[in-house]
Design a protein around this motif. Structure first.
Motif, PDB file in Angstrom:
ATOM      1  N   LYS A 114       0.827  -1.211   0.000  1.00 20.52           N
ATOM      2  CA  LYS A 114       0.000   0.000   0.000  1.00 20.52           C
ATOM      3  C   LYS A 114       0.860   1.259   0.000  1.00 20.52           C
ATOM      4  O   LYS A 114       2.041   1.214   0.330  1.00 20.52           O
ATOM      5  CB  LYS A 114      -0.890   0.020   1.258  1.00 20.52           C
ATOM      6  CG  LYS A 114      -1.769  -1.212   1.378  1.00 20.52           C
ATOM      7  CD  LYS A 114      -2.822  -1.031   2.447  1.00 20.52           C
ATOM      8  CE  LYS A 114      -3.701  -2.258   2.495  1.00 20.52           C
ATOM      9  NZ  LYS A 114      -5.091  -1.969   2.722  1.00 20.52           N
ATOM     10  N   THR A 115       0.220   2.366  -0.369  1.00 18.07           N
ATOM     11  CA  THR A 115       0.885   3.658  -0.219  1.00 18.07           C
ATOM     12  C   THR A 115      -0.022   4.591   0.586  1.00 18.07           C
ATOM     13  O   THR A 115      -1.246   4.471   0.550  1.00 18.07           O
ATOM     14  CB  THR A 115       1.186   4.320  -1.586  1.00 18.07           C
ATOM     15  OG1 THR A 115      -0.011   4.313  -2.361  1.00 18.07           O
ATOM     16  CG2 THR A 115       2.273   3.594  -2.337  1.00 18.07           C
ATOM     17  N   ASP A 116       0.610   5.460   1.320  1.00 21.01           N
ATOM     18  CA  ASP A 116      -0.086   6.475   2.111  1.00 21.01           C
ATOM     19  C   ASP A 116       0.381   7.807   1.541  1.00 21.01           C
ATOM     20  O   ASP A 116       1.455   8.289   1.874  1.00 21.01           O
ATOM     21  CB  ASP A 116       0.311   6.298   3.586  1.00 21.01           C
ATOM     22  CG  ASP A 116      -0.029   7.509   4.440  1.00 21.01           C
ATOM     23  OD1 ASP A 116      -1.072   8.139   4.176  1.00 21.01           O
ATOM     24  OD2 ASP A 116       0.752   7.826   5.375  1.00 21.01           O
ATOM     25  N   GLU A 117      -0.418   8.352   0.605  1.00 16.52           N
ATOM     26  CA  GLU A 117      -0.005   9.556  -0.121  1.00 16.52           C
ATOM     27  C   GLU A 117      -0.815  10.744   0.382  1.00 16.52           C
ATOM     28  O   GLU A 117      -2.028  10.627   0.560  1.00 16.52           O
ATOM     29  CB  GLU A 117      -0.252   9.320  -1.614  1.00 16.52           C
ATOM     30  CG  GLU A 117       0.445  10.316  -2.506  1.00 16.52           C
ATOM     31  CD  GLU A 117       0.142  10.041  -3.993  1.00 16.52           C
ATOM     32  OE1 GLU A 117       0.480   8.942  -4.463  1.00 16.52           O
ATOM     33  OE2 GLU A 117      -0.444  10.919  -4.627  1.00 16.52           O
ATOM     34  N   THR A 160       4.811  10.485   0.024  1.00 14.42           N
ATOM     35  CA  THR A 160       4.322   9.115  -0.134  1.00 14.42           C
ATOM     36  C   THR A 160       5.041   8.183   0.836  1.00 14.42           C
ATOM     37  O   THR A 160       6.266   8.031   0.767  1.00 14.42           O
ATOM     38  CB  THR A 160       4.557   8.611  -1.580  1.00 14.42           C
ATOM     39  OG1 THR A 160       4.012   9.570  -2.501  1.00 14.42           O
ATOM     40  CG2 THR A 160       3.883   7.258  -1.799  1.00 14.42           C
ATOM     41  N   ASN A 161       4.298   7.603   1.763  1.00 14.92           N
ATOM     42  CA  ASN A 161       4.825   6.501   2.573  1.00 14.92           C
ATOM     43  C   ASN A 161       4.446   5.202   1.868  1.00 14.92           C
ATOM     44  O   ASN A 161       3.344   5.080   1.340  1.00 14.92           O
ATOM     45  CB  ASN A 161       4.208   6.508   3.979  1.00 14.92           C
ATOM     46  CG  ASN A 161       4.508   7.787   4.743  1.00 14.92           C
ATOM     47  OD1 ASN A 161       5.619   8.301   4.683  1.00 14.92           O
ATOM     48  ND2 ASN A 161       3.511   8.299   5.460  1.00 14.92           N
ATOM     49  N   VAL A 162       5.357   4.252   1.856  1.00 15.34           N
ATOM     50  CA  VAL A 162       5.092   2.965   1.192  1.00 15.34           C
ATOM     51  C   VAL A 162       5.169   1.868   2.245  1.00 15.34           C
ATOM     52  O   VAL A 162       6.078   1.884   3.088  1.00 15.34           O
ATOM     53  CB  VAL A 162       6.137   2.693   0.080  1.00 15.34           C
ATOM     54  CG1 VAL A 162       5.725   1.476  -0.742  1.00 15.34           C
ATOM     55  CG2 VAL A 162       6.307   3.907  -0.813  1.00 15.34           C
ATOM     56  N   TYR A 163       4.205   0.951   2.223  1.00 17.95           N
ATOM     57  CA  TYR A 163       4.256  -0.106   3.240  1.00 17.95           C
ATOM     58  C   TYR A 163       3.648  -1.413   2.757  1.00 17.95           C
ATOM     59  O   TYR A 163       2.911  -1.442   1.767  1.00 17.95           O
ATOM     60  CB  TYR A 163       3.600   0.342   4.551  1.00 17.95           C
ATOM     61  CG  TYR A 163       2.134   0.710   4.506  1.00 17.95           C
ATOM     62  CD1 TYR A 163       1.703   1.890   3.910  1.00 17.95           C
ATOM     63  CD2 TYR A 163       1.175  -0.114   5.089  1.00 17.95           C
ATOM     64  CE1 TYR A 163       0.360   2.243   3.897  1.00 17.95           C
ATOM     65  CE2 TYR A 163      -0.175   0.231   5.098  1.00 17.95           C
ATOM     66  CZ  TYR A 163      -0.571   1.415   4.487  1.00 17.95           C
ATOM     67  OH  TYR A 163      -1.902   1.760   4.478  1.00 17.95           O
TER      68      TYR A 163
END
Ligand SMILES: [Zn+2]
Length: 466
Positions: free
Chosen positions: A106-109, A125-128
């Motif tokens: 997922k990404t947290d944009e 953008t956080n990527v997890y």
């Protein structure tokens, strides 16, 4: 003869000094017995690869800059933070492919509004990746590993100049990725989340957004391991680096403690027993179980971070989560936040050649062992209290059963009030009360949930109950 007598007395004296210590170490309830190693965790640690970690770091460096303010450059350019985010996402996807789609990537944009070091609205953008827990009754419990993938050079807001960021913090990002790669080959009752955040160098913006979202959505995050500068800098000629030691920083007093809680901490001497400090000790004890100390060991530093410096664990602390910072033993400031250059024969810049991939692999093993141990263990017992109604020299501890059904027993830990780490343990069956033959005034207690395979929850220090 006299000489012989003196020798004999010496031997007896020596035995007498040794005896109590030996008895203490092996007596019931004394010392902390080490549970057996979990074969699944041993297998995961074996799979950690310094070579793979080196490739990850070099790939991240190849984007030339991962500066947060380079996010207006499209990923297709092959340079800048978007290209790096895209590659991290694809890397998580490839690990997921190798485990039959076991990871949710997922990404947290979001758009960060202008602030210190962010001159204009900027996309972050956080990527997890999520390795969902296999036990429905425990899958909502989350343990999290993170590193920041953004980088910087000498200029805070230089979004175009070379910012290799090999140690700060491609190394920490590589730890998060490597944990995902090796742990996704196994299944755990609780959930493990592998995170790479942006915006750290501009003011912890990525982690702050992620932690706030997690809090707002009521995520049950039990532990956060933040890896930042874990490259084990190996500048030629430097003799002061300790390649066998990594530092673990943790806050003692929780950032979110209320006035009432602070009052209690002052009254009871709870300065050294916040949830993050428990996590730091837990990490050290797990490391000791799975990694020979002569090979590698954590050094628990009892402060939130290095002097006047910060990191992403603080974002999680500020939302009330237990979080620690993991950092190499000795930092080399010529290789952090520096333009790549040579001056008077000194090489500046955060380049891969100064990173010790074997060291990063050991840091990854400490992380993986801690994440896997926590995700395999029962949830901590709830509402742990020490009864204070009557004045007694015995101490009665009560708690609510560990939720999730994994616990088969509990363990009471204790130590002298001045001791840095737990010194003794006594195991109990599946009970919710234990009376210890010692005064609560003289020691610090904690209770942890255990299972029959030797997994242990984070310890919880009791609150007084009248
Ligand atoms: Zn950093």
């Amino acid at each position: 003869m006299q000489k012989y007598m003196r020798f004999l007395l010496g031997v007896v004296g020596l035995l007498l000094t040794l005896l109590p210590a030996t008895a203490q170490a092996s007596g019931p309830g004394d010392g902390i017995p080490s549970p057996p190693a979990d074969p699944q965790i041993v297998a995961a640690l074996k799979a950690v690869s310094a070579h793979q970690i080196g490739q990850t770091i070099e790939k991240l460096v190849s984007f030339q800059t991962r500066h947060t303010l380079s996010s207006d450059v499209p990923a297709s350019n092959g340079k800048g933070i978007n290209a790096a985010a895209e590659w991290i996402r694809s890397e998580f996807e490839s690990y997921s492919k190798a485990c039959g789609g076991c990871l949710e990537v997922k990404t947290d944009e979001f758009i960060q509004e202008p602030g210190t070091r962010v001159p204009k609205p900027t996309k972050l953008t956080n990527v997890y990746a999520i390795l969902r827990g296999s036990d429905p009754a425990n899958a909502s419990r989350i343990v999290l590993v993170t590193g920041h993938y953004d980088s910087r050079n000498s200029e805070t807001n230089d979004a175009t100049g070379a910012s290799p960021g090999a140690n700060d913090d491609a190394s920490g990002t590589a730890v998060s990725l490597e944990c995902a790669r090796v742990l996704s080959q196994h299944r755990f009752p609780a959930t493990i989340l592998f995170l790479a955040v942006a915006g750290e160098e501009q003011g912890l913006y990525g982690s702050a957004h992620f932690a706030k979202t997690a809090r707002a959505q009521g995520w049950n995050i039990e532990a956060v391991l933040n890896n930042d500068i874990v490259g084990g800098d190996r500048t030629p000629g430097d003799t002061k680096q300790d390649p066998q030691t990594v530092r673990v920083f943790s806050e003692g007093i929780p950032a979110t403690a209320t006035e009432a809680e602070l009052k209690l901490i002052r009254a009871l001497g709870g300065e050294n027993d916040g949830a993050s400090r428990q996590l730091a000790r837990y990490l050290a004890s797990v490391s000791q179980r799975y990694i020979p100390a002569t090979q590698f060991h954590p050094l628990v530093v009892s402060r939130r971070d290095r002097y006047l410096r910060g990191g992403d664990h603080t974002s999680f602390n500020e939302q009330g989560f237990a979080a620690v910072r993991i950092t190499e033993y000795r930092e080399n400031y010529d290789h952090q936040h520096q333009n790549v250059r040579t001056e008077n024969g000194v090489e500046y810049g955060d380049l891969p050649k100064f990173v010790d991939y074997g060291y990063v692999a050991n840091v990854a093993r400490v992380n993986a062992a801690t994440l896997a141990s926590l995700a395999s263990a029962p949830a901590p017992p709830a509402k742990v209290r020490v009864l204070t109604k009557g004045l007694q020299n015995d101490s009665t501890l009560v708690w609510e059963a560990s939720p999730g059904g994994l616990a088969t027993g509990y363990q009471v830990l204790w130590r002298d009030t001045g001791a840095p780490d737990w010194e003794h343990a006594k195991a109990f069956g599946n009970v919710t009360q234990a009376t210890m033959p010692m005064s609560k005034d003289n020691v610090v207690f904690a209770v942890q949930a255990t299972d029959s395979k030797g997994h242990r929850s984070l310890p919880v220090v009791p609150m007084p109950e009248r």
